[in-house]
Scaffold this motif. Structure first.
Motif, short mmCIF file in Angstrom:
data_model
loop_
_atom_site.label_atom_id
_atom_site.label_comp_id
_atom_site.label_asym_id
_atom_site.label_seq_id
_atom_site.Cartn_x
_atom_site.Cartn_y
_atom_site.Cartn_z
N LEU A 45 12.34 4.58 -0.21
CA LEU A 45 12.72 4.32 -1.60
C LEU A 45 11.62 3.58 -2.35
N ILE A 46 11.04 2.60 -1.69
CA ILE A 46 9.95 1.83 -2.30
C ILE A 46 8.79 2.77 -2.61
N TRP A 47 8.41 3.57 -1.63
CA TRP A 47 7.25 4.46 -1.77
C TRP A 47 7.47 5.46 -2.91
N LYS A 48 8.65 6.05 -2.96
CA LYS A 48 8.94 7.05 -4.00
C LYS A 48 8.93 6.45 -5.40
N ASN A 49 9.19 5.16 -5.51
CA ASN A 49 9.26 4.52 -6.82
C ASN A 49 8.03 3.69 -7.15
N ALA A 50 7.01 3.76 -6.31
CA ALA A 50 5.80 2.97 -6.50
C ALA A 50 4.75 3.77 -7.28
N SER A 51 3.95 3.05 -8.01
CA SER A 51 2.81 3.68 -8.68
C SER A 51 1.72 3.97 -7.65
N GLU A 54 0.28 0.70 -6.54
CA GLU A 54 1.15 -0.01 -5.60
C GLU A 54 1.10 0.63 -4.21
N LYS A 55 1.05 1.97 -4.16
CA LYS A 55 0.93 2.66 -2.88
C LYS A 55 -0.37 2.27 -2.18
#
Length: 70
Positions: A45-51, A54-55
């Protein structure tokens, strides 16, 4: 039996507040290995919503952490 782990984990945490989510992460890291698959779903979830930035920062932090463990 077709068990959708992602769906089950998301259903279990969907109403959690930030404090509860943090407790889930901490419990998983501090030894409750049964919760480790949940960390994968949370990270997804974090990865899919990160810029992209951020990644990059997450991968950099992970790489540094891996190097210190060896």
């Amino acid at each position: 039996m077709d068990l959708d782990i992602r769906r089950a984990i998301l259903a279990n945490i969907k109403d959690n507040n930030e404090e509860q989510l943090q407790a889930t992460i901490t419990d998983s890291i501090d030894g409750r290995e049964v919760l480790l698959p949940g960390l994968g779903v949370l990270f997804e979830l974090i990865w899919k919503n990160a810029s992209d930035q951020e990644k990059h920062e997450m991968v950099d932090t992970l790489a540094k952490g891996v190097q210190t463990q060896g």
